[in-house]
Scaffold this motif. Sequence first.
Motif, PDB file in Angstrom:
ATOM      1  N   ARG A  37      -1.452  -8.224  -1.788  1.00  0.00           N
ATOM      2  CA  ARG A  37      -2.093  -6.982  -2.060  1.00  0.00           C
ATOM      3  C   ARG A  37      -2.949  -6.785  -1.151  1.00  0.00           C
ATOM      4  O   ARG A  37      -3.686  -7.538  -0.638  1.00  0.00           O
ATOM      5  CB  ARG A  37      -2.612  -7.152  -3.562  1.00  0.00           C
ATOM      6  N   GLY A  38      -3.417  -5.382  -1.202  1.00  0.00           N
ATOM      7  CA  GLY A  38      -4.463  -4.906  -0.215  1.00  0.00           C
ATOM      8  C   GLY A  38      -4.045  -4.183   1.026  1.00  0.00           C
ATOM      9  O   GLY A  38      -2.840  -3.675   0.840  1.00  0.00           O
ATOM     10  N   GLY A  39      -4.582  -4.032   1.764  1.00  0.00           N
ATOM     11  CA  GLY A  39      -4.320  -3.339   2.926  1.00  0.00           C
ATOM     12  C   GLY A  39      -5.315  -3.233   4.222  1.00  0.00           C
ATOM     13  O   GLY A  39      -6.230  -4.279   3.851  1.00  0.00           O
ATOM     14  N   VAL A  40      -4.800  -2.685   5.058  1.00  0.00           N
ATOM     15  CA  VAL A  40      -5.922  -2.871   6.593  1.00  0.00           C
ATOM     16  C   VAL A  40      -6.204  -1.255   6.684  1.00  0.00           C
ATOM     17  O   VAL A  40      -5.666  -0.375   6.428  1.00  0.00           O
ATOM     18  CB  VAL A  40      -4.821  -3.060   7.637  1.00  0.00           C
ATOM     19  N   LEU A  41      -7.613  -1.194   7.224  1.00  0.00           N
ATOM     20  CA  LEU A  41      -8.259  -0.042   7.370  1.00  0.00           C
ATOM     21  C   LEU A  41      -8.415  -0.195   9.132  1.00  0.00           C
ATOM     22  O   LEU A  41      -8.827  -0.961   9.411  1.00  0.00           O
ATOM     23  CB  LEU A  41      -9.557   0.185   6.871  1.00  0.00           C
ATOM     24  N   VAL A  42      -7.421   0.680   9.782  1.00  0.00           N
ATOM     25  CA  VAL A  42      -7.338   0.693  11.141  1.00  0.00           C
ATOM     26  C   VAL A  42      -8.350   1.759  11.652  1.00  0.00           C
ATOM     27  O   VAL A  42      -8.038   3.100  11.705  1.00  0.00           O
ATOM     28  CB  VAL A  42      -5.913   0.768  11.845  1.00  0.00           C
ATOM     29  N   GLY A 135      -5.691   8.955   5.748  1.00  0.00           N
ATOM     30  CA  GLY A 135      -6.851   9.000   6.453  1.00  0.00           C
ATOM     31  C   GLY A 135      -8.227   8.718   5.530  1.00  0.00           C
ATOM     32  O   GLY A 135      -8.088   9.369   4.457  1.00  0.00           O
ATOM     33  N   LEU A 136      -9.297   8.104   6.124  1.00  0.00           N
ATOM     34  CA  LEU A 136     -10.598   7.988   5.331  1.00  0.00           C
ATOM     35  C   LEU A 136     -11.545   8.190   6.395  1.00  0.00           C
ATOM     36  O   LEU A 136     -11.347   7.770   7.644  1.00  0.00           O
ATOM     37  CB  LEU A 136     -10.475   6.867   4.857  1.00  0.00           C
ATOM     38  N   CYS A 143     -10.528   6.271   9.922  1.00  0.00           N
ATOM     39  CA  CYS A 143      -9.597   5.279  10.004  1.00  0.00           C
ATOM     40  C   CYS A 143      -8.479   5.808   9.107  1.00  0.00           C
ATOM     41  O   CYS A 143      -8.396   6.711   8.473  1.00  0.00           O
ATOM     42  CB  CYS A 143     -10.344   3.937   9.115  1.00  0.00           C
ATOM     43  N   ARG A 144      -7.352   4.798   9.308  1.00  0.00           N
ATOM     44  CA  ARG A 144      -6.055   5.047   8.890  1.00  0.00           C
ATOM     45  C   ARG A 144      -5.829   3.912   7.832  1.00  0.00           C
ATOM     46  O   ARG A 144      -6.141   2.643   8.192  1.00  0.00           O
ATOM     47  CB  ARG A 144      -5.165   5.102   9.789  1.00  0.00           C
ATOM     48  N   PHE A 145      -5.270   4.155   6.796  1.00  0.00           N
ATOM     49  CA  PHE A 145      -5.069   2.956   5.675  1.00  0.00           C
ATOM     50  C   PHE A 145      -3.403   2.603   6.013  1.00  0.00           C
ATOM     51  O   PHE A 145      -2.695   3.177   5.991  1.00  0.00           O
ATOM     52  CB  PHE A 145      -5.167   3.364   4.109  1.00  0.00           C
ATOM     53  N   GLU A 146      -3.350   1.170   5.971  1.00  0.00           N
ATOM     54  CA  GLU A 146      -2.113   0.703   5.942  1.00  0.00           C
ATOM     55  C   GLU A 146      -1.865  -0.344   4.948  1.00  0.00           C
ATOM     56  O   GLU A 146      -2.582  -1.259   5.036  1.00  0.00           O
ATOM     57  CB  GLU A 146      -1.638  -0.061   7.503  1.00  0.00           C
ATOM     58  N   PRO A 147      -0.856  -0.562   4.039  1.00  0.00           N
ATOM     59  CA  PRO A 147      -0.730  -1.437   2.897  1.00  0.00           C
ATOM     60  C   PRO A 147      -0.191  -2.695   3.502  1.00  0.00           C
ATOM     61  O   PRO A 147       0.413  -2.469   4.560  1.00  0.00           O
ATOM     62  CB  PRO A 147       0.155  -0.810   1.885  1.00  0.00           C
ATOM     63  N   LEU A 148      -0.415  -3.844   2.885  1.00  0.00           N
ATOM     64  CA  LEU A 148      -0.007  -5.090   3.101  1.00  0.00           C
ATOM     65  C   LEU A 148       1.358  -5.262   2.587  1.00  0.00           C
ATOM     66  O   LEU A 148       1.968  -6.138   2.984  1.00  0.00           O
ATOM     67  CB  LEU A 148      -1.096  -6.056   2.732  1.00  0.00           C
ATOM     68  N   SER A 149       1.631  -4.643   1.615  1.00  0.00           N
ATOM     69  CA  SER A 149       3.146  -4.360   1.164  1.00  0.00           C
ATOM     70  C   SER A 149       3.598  -2.974   0.837  1.00  0.00           C
ATOM     71  O   SER A 149       2.853  -2.033   0.731  1.00  0.00           O
ATOM     72  CB  SER A 149       3.311  -5.248  -0.078  1.00  0.00           C
ATOM     73  N   ASP A 150       4.750  -2.910   0.959  1.00  0.00           N
ATOM     74  CA  ASP A 150       5.510  -1.504   0.622  1.00  0.00           C
ATOM     75  C   ASP A 150       5.653  -1.195  -0.709  1.00  0.00           C
ATOM     76  O   ASP A 150       6.479  -0.104  -1.252  1.00  0.00           O
ATOM     77  CB  ASP A 150       6.456  -1.328   1.350  1.00  0.00           C
ATOM     78  N   SER A 151       5.311  -1.893  -1.774  1.00  0.00           N
ATOM     79  CA  SER A 151       5.577  -1.739  -3.147  1.00  0.00           C
ATOM     80  C   SER A 151       4.571  -0.828  -3.772  1.00  0.00           C
ATOM     81  O   SER A 151       3.312  -1.280  -3.805  1.00  0.00           O
ATOM     82  CB  SER A 151       5.435  -3.105  -4.154  1.00  0.00           C
ATOM     83  N   GLY A 152       4.889   0.173  -4.212  1.00  0.00           N
ATOM     84  CA  GLY A 152       3.949   1.344  -4.864  1.00  0.00           C
ATOM     85  C   GLY A 152       3.088   1.939  -3.678  1.00  0.00           C
ATOM     86  O   GLY A 152       3.302   2.071  -2.565  1.00  0.00           O
ATOM     87  N   SER A 153       1.964   2.250  -4.067  1.00  0.00           N
ATOM     88  CA  SER A 153       0.915   2.640  -3.156  1.00  0.00           C
ATOM     89  C   SER A 153       0.127   1.795  -2.216  1.00  0.00           C
ATOM     90  O   SER A 153      -0.388   2.292  -1.265  1.00  0.00           O
ATOM     91  CB  SER A 153      -0.299   3.564  -3.793  1.00  0.00           C
ATOM     92  N   ALA A 154       0.289   0.386  -2.465  1.00  0.00           N
ATOM     93  CA  ALA A 154      -0.311  -0.483  -1.574  1.00  0.00           C
ATOM     94  C   ALA A 154       0.796  -1.637  -1.866  1.00  0.00           C
ATOM     95  O   ALA A 154       0.193  -2.509  -2.399  1.00  0.00           O
ATOM     96  CB  ALA A 154      -1.823  -0.677  -1.595  1.00  0.00           C
TER      97      ALA A 154
END
Length: 154
Positions: A37-42, A135-136, A143-154
């Motif tokens: 769960r979660g994500g990466v802010l690039v 984008g945020l 930054c750009r948001f990239e999820p750690l998984s592709d299930s749902g929104s993150a």
Amino acid sequence: MTTRIISLHDLDDDDPLPPPTPLPIHGSTSPGATPKRGGVLVFDNGTVVVVTQTTVVGRDPASDPRVAAGHLHGAVLTGAEMVVSRAHAEVQVANDGVTVVDHRSTNGTHWRRAGTEQWQQLEPGVPTALRHGDGLSFGGLTCRFEPLSDSGSA
């Protein structure tokens, strides 16, 4: 609590590296395994912030009592100290996805849905769901948001 910030620039700073190409990050493919769960802010400046649990972002996130008490993680945003609030926003991680909430920051938190050009200022205190490529902007740090998984929104 540790802040997970990785700078992708070289040390002498006279020849910064180009912005990183996002790497594919996927959840476990093992049967019965819990997806990540979660994500990466690039960030545009090459900084990468990995968010696997609710995290307060800002120039001094420990000013939030929940971060100071160790209940939430904090991520220090550098490079725009005069426009980023001490506890600017919160990236919330839950089973149903990742959201961002502005903490009534001085210069606001802005959001742009992936594939669009229009930025919208977030209403303070109201969670906004994040999706792959959104984008945020935290007071001007983008930054750009990239999820750690592709299930749902993150």
